[in-house]
Design a protein around this motif. Structure first.
Motif, short mmCIF file in Angstrom:
data_model
loop_
_atom_site.label_atom_id
_atom_site.label_comp_id
_atom_site.label_asym_id
_atom_site.label_seq_id
_atom_site.Cartn_x
_atom_site.Cartn_y
_atom_site.Cartn_z
N ASP A 228 24.79 -41.89 19.07
CA ASP A 228 25.86 -42.09 20.04
C ASP A 228 27.12 -42.44 19.26
O ASP A 228 27.09 -43.24 18.33
N LYS A 229 28.20 -41.81 19.63
CA LYS A 229 29.44 -41.98 18.89
C LYS A 229 30.54 -42.30 19.88
O LYS A 229 30.88 -41.46 20.71
N PRO A 230 31.08 -43.52 19.86
CA PRO A 230 32.16 -43.84 20.80
C PRO A 230 33.44 -43.10 20.44
O PRO A 230 33.74 -42.89 19.27
N TYR A 231 34.17 -42.70 21.45
CA TYR A 231 35.44 -42.03 21.26
C TYR A 231 36.54 -42.88 21.88
O TYR A 231 36.39 -43.39 22.98
N GLN A 232 37.64 -43.03 21.18
CA GLN A 232 38.81 -43.73 21.71
C GLN A 232 39.56 -42.75 22.60
O GLN A 232 39.89 -41.65 22.18
N LEU A 233 39.79 -43.14 23.84
CA LEU A 233 40.53 -42.27 24.74
C LEU A 233 42.00 -42.23 24.32
O LEU A 233 42.60 -43.27 24.10
N MET A 234 42.52 -41.04 24.18
CA MET A 234 43.91 -40.87 23.74
C MET A 234 44.55 -39.82 24.64
O MET A 234 44.22 -38.65 24.54
N THR A 235 45.46 -40.23 25.48
CA THR A 235 46.08 -39.28 26.39
C THR A 235 47.07 -38.36 25.69
O THR A 235 47.40 -37.31 26.20
N ASP A 236 47.53 -38.74 24.50
CA ASP A 236 48.53 -37.91 23.82
C ASP A 236 47.91 -36.83 22.94
O ASP A 236 48.62 -35.98 22.42
N THR A 237 46.60 -36.84 22.74
CA THR A 237 45.98 -35.85 21.86
C THR A 237 44.98 -34.97 22.59
O THR A 237 44.21 -34.26 21.96
N THR A 238 44.98 -34.98 23.91
CA THR A 238 44.00 -34.22 24.67
C THR A 238 44.00 -32.73 24.32
O THR A 238 42.94 -32.16 24.10
N PRO A 239 45.15 -32.04 24.26
CA PRO A 239 45.09 -30.60 23.95
C PRO A 239 44.37 -30.30 22.63
O PRO A 239 43.57 -29.38 22.55
N ALA A 240 44.63 -31.10 21.60
CA ALA A 240 43.95 -30.87 20.32
C ALA A 240 42.47 -31.22 20.42
O ALA A 240 41.62 -30.51 19.88
N PHE A 241 42.14 -32.30 21.14
CA PHE A 241 40.74 -32.73 21.27
C PHE A 241 39.89 -31.67 21.95
O PHE A 241 38.76 -31.43 21.57
N ILE A 242 40.44 -30.99 22.97
CA ILE A 242 39.67 -29.96 23.67
C ILE A 242 39.97 -28.55 23.15
O ILE A 242 39.60 -27.57 23.76
N HIS A 243 40.64 -28.49 22.00
CA HIS A 243 40.97 -27.21 21.34
C HIS A 243 41.77 -26.30 22.27
O HIS A 243 41.48 -25.13 22.41
N ALA A 244 42.79 -26.87 22.92
CA ALA A 244 43.59 -26.10 23.87
C ALA A 244 45.08 -26.11 23.52
O ALA A 244 45.92 -25.99 24.41
N GLU A 245 45.41 -26.23 22.24
CA GLU A 245 46.82 -26.26 21.87
C GLU A 245 47.55 -25.01 22.32
O GLU A 245 48.69 -25.07 22.78
N ASP A 246 46.89 -23.84 22.19
CA ASP A 246 47.54 -22.60 22.56
C ASP A 246 47.77 -22.50 24.07
O ASP A 246 48.75 -21.91 24.52
N VAL A 247 46.87 -23.08 24.85
CA VAL A 247 47.08 -23.11 26.30
C VAL A 247 48.25 -24.04 26.61
O VAL A 247 49.13 -23.72 27.40
N TRP A 248 48.27 -25.19 25.95
CA TRP A 248 49.30 -26.20 26.21
C TRP A 248 50.69 -25.68 25.87
O TRP A 248 51.65 -25.94 26.58
N ASN A 249 50.82 -24.92 24.76
CA ASN A 249 52.15 -24.44 24.38
C ASN A 249 52.49 -23.10 25.04
O ASN A 249 53.59 -22.58 24.87
#
Length: 189
Positions: free
Chosen positions: A127-148
């Motif tokens: 189990d690996k805890p993740y810090q919630l970060m609202t400013d890095t969501t596009p990179a976290f879900i590999h959606a930078e191209d969708v976001w831009n």
């Protein structure tokens, strides 16, 4: 039998103490969870909604109660074997039956490797805890191209940035001590 523990998979990206210190491991067992059981075990009716001729999962009907008892007994049997073979004082941190069949155990990486060898175990993952970060969501879900809005990320539709997309929100609650809630003087008191 299952997948290799994440402690081994992640290699140098993990802290070195995670390779030797105990942690919580999610153990997936081979029997399907309540929501996916399509039958096949003697005296246990299917609980998967379509297999049971239902539209929704009923966790309270007799078939579901019987199958959950079966899963709990299987988990208890595994725990008893692990107490004998791995560590005498081992107790599950959590047990799962409805959407996932398994349990969470506090183990060392060596103990996790032993658990993974058992035939009733499908996988073992740290189990690996993740810090919630609202400013890095596009990179976290590999959606930078969708976001831009680039054509690569939007299926060839330029200028589309997610219009018409249905989004599921996972609300983890509020942690007042989080830096996002720090009083930085932006708003008057």
């Amino acid at each position: 039998s299952g997948t290799v523990c994440e402690a081994v998979l992640c290699g140098s990206t993990q802290d070195s103490n995670e390779k030797t210190e105990s942690g919580v491991y999610i153990i997936q067992l081979t029997d399907p969870p309540l929501a996916l059981y399509k039958g096949g075990i003697r005296d246990l009716s299917a609980t998967h909604p379509r297999s049971a001729g239902k539209k929704r999962l009923d966790i309270r009907n007799s078939a579901s109660r019987a199958y959950r008892r079966y899963l709990s007994e299987q988990q208890d049997q595994l725990t008893a074997c692990l107490k004998k073979d791995v560590r005498p004082l081992l107790e599950p941190v959590y047990k799962y039956e409805v959407a996932f069949n398994g349990m969470a155990l506090r183990l060392t990486p060596a103990e996790a490797a032993e658990v993974e060898k058992r035939p009733e175990v499908a996988s073992v993952r740290r189990d690996k805890p993740y810090q919630l970060m609202t400013d890095t969501t596009p990179a976290f879900i590999h959606a930078e191209d969708v976001w831009n809005g680039s054509e690569d990320g939007t299926g060839g539709f330029p200028g589309v940035k997610g219009e018409g997309i249905i989004v599921g929100i996972i609300d983890s609650g509020i942690w007042p001590e989080h830096p996002s809630f720090a009083d930085d003087g932006t708003y008057p008191s």
